[in-house]
Design an enzyme around this catalytic site. Structure first.
Site, PDB file in Angstrom:
ATOM      1  N   ASP A   3      37.731  42.104  29.697  1.00  0.00           N
ATOM      2  CA  ASP A   3      38.778  42.290  28.683  1.00  0.00           C
ATOM      3  C   ASP A   3      38.552  41.362  27.491  1.00  0.00           C
ATOM      4  OD1 ASP A   3      39.397  40.291  30.723  1.00  0.00           O
ATOM      5  OD2 ASP A   3      41.271  39.936  29.645  1.00  0.00           O
ATOM      6  N   GLU A  58      41.579  38.865  32.416  1.00  0.00           N
ATOM      7  CA  GLU A  58      41.456  37.395  32.465  1.00  0.00           C
ATOM      8  C   GLU A  58      42.342  36.739  31.423  1.00  0.00           C
ATOM      9  OE1 GLU A  58      40.209  33.384  31.702  1.00  0.00           O
ATOM     10  OE2 GLU A  58      40.105  35.024  30.257  1.00  0.00           O
TER      11      GLU A  58
END
Ligand SMILES: [Zn+2]
Length: 381
Positions: A74, A138
């Site tokens: 991400d 994350e």
């Protein structure tokens, strides 16, 4: 003979940046890498976290030791109009590669993938195994690393390298992060007749004031990580100036250390909640996220190897540090001892999360080589 020449290495990073995996849309990157790895004979599996969200795990070799290599898929959002060039088109200017995730952390992910492909093709992998763990979310709740940990992917792991951008330093520790929401309920009334209601905002403000004051008094600094911090970051109450609010809410973020951990913070929160509720307030609190502080061995063989190879491939001294932000290490090293070898070390700099995020082209390419040497030398030990 290399399998992926410089042009192909740059092209891989370009393709990863072109997939806008802004928080919860990481599946497309995972799928892309699944196909990419398979083209080079490496099988991998998607581990579904939620619809449109999947981690990717690839495993090479067998036996011990097991070295895990981790990265997240991400990226944070980007407001395209503020950028000099499209954030999702990797653009080179003055030997720098600009794009969202160029530093944090698609360069790290690409360099790990390239290192694996090269090593497998050169048949250079010695004994033991390498496990690639690519996670989701994350930057938010760390759902990916949490699931991989829960599913046992870390159980037999002897050492962990996380390819987060560390600006030519190697990290083995960082603070934790805890998110708490507090709700205060009252009774609305016209502000000309406040005795008929109960202002929900007042006990909440008192709660924030008192918890912070007590926190500052009791929170002892950690010798490595420094002070834990406590910050109310969101406050909401009321809708009209002449009405008492019946509801007030706040959110608090605490950066924890091993000495000021979730239990300590929660005890403090409970203490003031109970005190104020005893005087008529109706406060409820929820700790909705807790990423623990990480403090591993500063002198592990992995940290020393990262330093030595950093000097060789990047041409400068690599300092050992504690990192400011939280990483997937909070979940991935959850039941590992303080002696566990952890190195957070990857291409990129402090332009992360900013407009015009970039990675130095030469640094990215150096890490593609550095990781190959690091994997081989760690496993050979
Ligand atoms: Zn990151």
């Amino acid at each position: 003979m290399v399998v992926l020449n410089q042009a192909k290495r740059l092209e891989l990073l370009e393709k990863l940046v072109a997939i806008p995996s802004v928080n919860d849309h990481e599946q497309a990157v995972a799928q892309f890498l699944h196909i990419y790895l398979s083209k080079y004979g490496i099988s991998s599996q998607l581990v579904q976290v939620a619809p449109d969200r999947a981690c990717l795990v690839a495993q090479i070799g067998t036996g011990t030791p097991c070295l895990a290599l981790a990265g997240h898929l991400d990226v944070v959002a980007a407001t395209a109009s503020a950028w000099q060039s499209d954030p999702f088109v990797l653009t080179e200017r003055n030997e720098k590669l600009y794009g969202r995730g160029a530093s944090d952390m698609k360069a790290g992910v690409a360099a790990l993938v390239i290192a694996l492909i090269e090593l497998v093709h050169a048949k250079k992998l010695p004994k033991g195994q390498v496990r690639l763990l690519l996670t989701v979310g994350e930057e938010m709740e760390q759902a990916g690393s949490k699931l991989l940990y829960e599913q046992g992917y870390m159980q037999d792991v002897d050492a962990l390298l996380i390819a987060e951008p560390t600006d030519l330093k190697v990290a083995y520790a960082h603070k934790g992060s805890m998110d708490i929401s507090v709700i205060s309920r009252g009774k609305s009334a016209h502000s000309s007749m406040p005795e008929q209601g109960y202002n929900a905002l007042e006990p909440l403000i008192e709660f924030l004031y008192q918890t912070k004051k007590t926190f500052l008094k009791v929170a002892k600094p950690d010798e490595l990580l420094g002070n834990a911090t406590f910050n109310a970051t969101v406050l909401k109450a009321g809708s009209q100036v002449n009405s008492l609010p019946e509801l007030a809410t706040t959110e608090i973020n605490v950066r924890t250390t091993p000495t000021v951990d979730k239990e300590k913070v929660q005890a403090l929160i409970e203490l003031w909640k109970n005190k104020l509720n005893a005087t008529g307030a109706k406060l409820t609190t929820t700790t909705y996220l807790n990423k623990v502080a990480v403090k591993k061995d500063p002198d592990s063989s992995l940290v020393h190897l990262a330093q030595a190879l950093g000097e060789k491939y990047l041409g400068q001294t690599i300092k050992k540090i504690a990192l400011a932000p939280v990483t997937d290490a909070s979940n991935l090293t959850l039941d590992k001892p303080a002696t566990f070898p952890l190195a957070i070390f990857g291409p990129g700099n402090q332009s992360v999360h900013q407009v015009d995020e970039y990675v130095d082209k030469s640094q990215y390419l150096a890490f593609c080589e550095l990781y190959q040497a690091l994997i081989v030398q760690y496993l050979e030990k």
